[in-house]
Write a protein that holds these residues in place. Structure first.
Motif, PDB file in Angstrom:
ATOM      1  N   ASN A  36      44.859  47.736  56.631  1.00 33.70           N
ATOM      2  CA  ASN A  36      44.769  48.000  55.195  1.00 33.70           C
ATOM      3  C   ASN A  36      44.972  46.730  54.368  1.00 33.70           C
ATOM      4  O   ASN A  36      44.225  46.464  53.432  1.00 33.70           O
ATOM      5  N   VAL A  37      45.986  45.965  54.721  1.00 37.51           N
ATOM      6  CA  VAL A  37      46.250  44.735  53.975  1.00 37.51           C
ATOM      7  C   VAL A  37      45.088  43.755  54.155  1.00 37.51           C
ATOM      8  O   VAL A  37      44.652  43.121  53.196  1.00 37.51           O
ATOM      9  N   GLY A  38      44.568  43.652  55.365  1.00 31.64           N
ATOM     10  CA  GLY A  38      43.426  42.768  55.614  1.00 31.64           C
ATOM     11  C   GLY A  38      42.210  43.166  54.787  1.00 31.64           C
ATOM     12  O   GLY A  38      41.542  42.306  54.194  1.00 31.64           O
ATOM     13  N   ARG A  39      41.924  44.469  54.723  1.00 38.41           N
ATOM     14  CA  ARG A  39      40.792  44.931  53.909  1.00 38.41           C
ATOM     15  C   ARG A  39      41.005  44.616  52.429  1.00 38.41           C
ATOM     16  O   ARG A  39      40.084  44.198  51.727  1.00 38.41           O
ATOM     17  N   TYR A  40      42.216  44.807  51.960  1.00 39.17           N
ATOM     18  CA  TYR A  40      42.524  44.512  50.558  1.00 39.17           C
ATOM     19  C   TYR A  40      42.353  43.023  50.255  1.00 39.17           C
ATOM     20  O   TYR A  40      41.744  42.641  49.252  1.00 39.17           O
ATOM     21  N   LEU A  41      42.880  42.163  51.119  1.00 37.94           N
ATOM     22  CA  LEU A  41      42.765  40.725  50.889  1.00 37.94           C
ATOM     23  C   LEU A  41      41.305  40.268  50.935  1.00 37.94           C
ATOM     24  O   LEU A  41      40.895  39.428  50.135  1.00 37.94           O
ATOM     25  N   LYS A  42      40.538  40.831  51.851  1.00 44.33           N
ATOM     26  CA  LYS A  42      39.107  40.486  51.912  1.00 44.33           C
ATOM     27  C   LYS A  42      38.391  40.948  50.650  1.00 44.33           C
ATOM     28  O   LYS A  42      37.517  40.247  50.134  1.00 44.33           O
ATOM     29  N   PHE A  43      38.753  42.111  50.148  1.00 46.07           N
ATOM     30  CA  PHE A  43      38.179  42.594  48.891  1.00 46.07           C
ATOM     31  C   PHE A  43      38.499  41.616  47.756  1.00 46.07           C
ATOM     32  O   PHE A  43      37.629  41.246  46.973  1.00 46.07           O
ATOM     33  N   ALA A  44      39.762  41.190  47.682  1.00 45.61           N
ATOM     34  CA  ALA A  44      40.207  40.297  46.613  1.00 45.61           C
ATOM     35  C   ALA A  44      39.718  38.860  46.823  1.00 45.61           C
ATOM     36  O   ALA A  44      39.708  38.068  45.889  1.00 45.61           O
ATOM     37  N   LYS A  45      39.348  38.540  48.061  1.00 41.92           N
ATOM     38  CA  LYS A  45      38.902  37.184  48.420  1.00 41.92           C
ATOM     39  C   LYS A  45      39.968  36.144  48.108  1.00 41.92           C
ATOM     40  O   LYS A  45      39.677  35.035  47.681  1.00 41.92           O
ATOM     41  N   SER A  46      41.214  36.540  48.328  1.00 40.54           N
ATOM     42  CA  SER A  46      42.328  35.639  48.033  1.00 40.54           C
ATOM     43  C   SER A  46      43.565  36.103  48.782  1.00 40.54           C
ATOM     44  O   SER A  46      43.747  37.293  49.017  1.00 40.54           O
ATOM     45  N   ASP A  47      44.418  35.147  49.145  1.00 40.60           N
ATOM     46  CA  ASP A  47      45.705  35.516  49.730  1.00 40.60           C
ATOM     47  C   ASP A  47      46.754  35.709  48.644  1.00 40.60           C
ATOM     48  O   ASP A  47      47.901  36.017  48.919  1.00 40.60           O
ATOM     49  N   ARG A  48      46.354  35.539  47.401  1.00 40.01           N
ATOM     50  CA  ARG A  48      47.228  35.747  46.247  1.00 40.01           C
ATOM     51  C   ARG A  48      46.479  36.575  45.197  1.00 40.01           C
ATOM     52  O   ARG A  48      46.153  36.068  44.123  1.00 40.01           O
ATOM     53  N   PRO A  49      46.202  37.833  45.528  1.00 45.80           N
ATOM     54  CA  PRO A  49      45.430  38.655  44.590  1.00 45.80           C
ATOM     55  C   PRO A  49      46.163  38.864  43.272  1.00 45.80           C
ATOM     56  O   PRO A  49      47.393  38.896  43.227  1.00 45.80           O
ATOM     57  N   SER A  50      45.389  39.019  42.227  1.00 42.14           N
ATOM     58  CA  SER A  50      45.942  39.227  40.898  1.00 42.14           C
ATOM     59  C   SER A  50      46.134  40.721  40.627  1.00 42.14           C
ATOM     60  O   SER A  50      45.664  41.573  41.396  1.00 42.14           O
ATOM     61  N   ASN A  51      46.781  41.020  39.529  1.00 41.23           N
ATOM     62  CA  ASN A  51      46.914  42.421  39.110  1.00 41.23           C
ATOM     63  C   ASN A  51      45.549  43.034  38.854  1.00 41.23           C
ATOM     64  O   ASN A  51      45.325  44.214  39.123  1.00 41.23           O
ATOM     65  N   GLN A  52      44.628  42.226  38.341  1.00 36.62           N
ATOM     66  CA  GLN A  52      43.265  42.713  38.095  1.00 36.62           C
ATOM     67  C   GLN A  52      42.572  43.062  39.407  1.00 36.62           C
ATOM     68  O   GLN A  52      41.820  44.037  39.471  1.00 36.62           O
ATOM     69  N   ASP A  53      42.814  42.268  40.446  1.00 36.14           N
ATOM     70  CA  ASP A  53      42.250  42.583  41.769  1.00 36.14           C
ATOM     71  C   ASP A  53      42.761  43.935  42.252  1.00 36.14           C
ATOM     72  O   ASP A  53      41.999  44.738  42.784  1.00 36.14           O
ATOM     73  N   LEU A  54      44.052  44.167  42.055  1.00 37.24           N
ATOM     74  CA  LEU A  54      44.640  45.431  42.487  1.00 37.24           C
ATOM     75  C   LEU A  54      44.017  46.601  41.721  1.00 37.24           C
ATOM     76  O   LEU A  54      43.673  47.625  42.319  1.00 37.24           O
ATOM     77  N   GLU A  55      43.850  46.441  40.423  1.00 37.55           N
ATOM     78  CA  GLU A  55      43.235  47.508  39.626  1.00 37.55           C
ATOM     79  C   GLU A  55      41.791  47.767  40.060  1.00 37.55           C
ATOM     80  O   GLU A  55      41.364  48.917  40.170  1.00 37.55           O
ATOM     81  N   ARG A  56      41.035  46.688  40.328  1.00 40.19           N
ATOM     82  CA  ARG A  56      39.648  46.857  40.781  1.00 40.19           C
ATOM     83  C   ARG A  56      39.609  47.563  42.133  1.00 40.19           C
ATOM     84  O   ARG A  56      38.761  48.410  42.387  1.00 40.19           O
TER      85      ARG A  56
END
Length: 84
Positions: A40-60
């Motif tokens: 799950n974390v890997g999929r989220y990070l790949k979605f965000a394309k960053s190891d430091r996702p922003s709050n906007q990434d989380l909302e998207r």
């Protein structure tokens, strides 16, 4: 000694996922739980394309889960990706 102290965003998530695995193992999590969390974390990070996702990434990402009409339990499995 030449040490580079810059904080760098990366898309190489393996070191981060290895540290997260150790963290979960140290807390006595079962292997099946660890595997699920890492996926799950890997999929989220790949979605965000960053190891430091922003709050906007989380909302998207949350919006995407809603658009895909995933179950409530699936959404709940991703709640822990918001841990800083």
């Amino acid at each position: 000694m030449n040490i580079k102290w810059d904080i760098v965003n990366t898309t190489d998530f393996e070191p981060l996922l290895k540290r997260f695995r150790r963290y979960l193992e140290d807390r006595g999590m079962r292997e099946a739980t660890i595997t699920g969390y890492l996926g799950n974390v890997g999929r989220y990070l790949k979605f965000a394309k960053s190891d430091r996702p922003s709050n906007q990434d989380l909302e998207r990402f949350r919006d995407l889960l809603s658009e895909k009409k995933v179950s409530r339990s699936t959404k709940n499995q991703y709640k822990y990706v918001d841990i800083e």
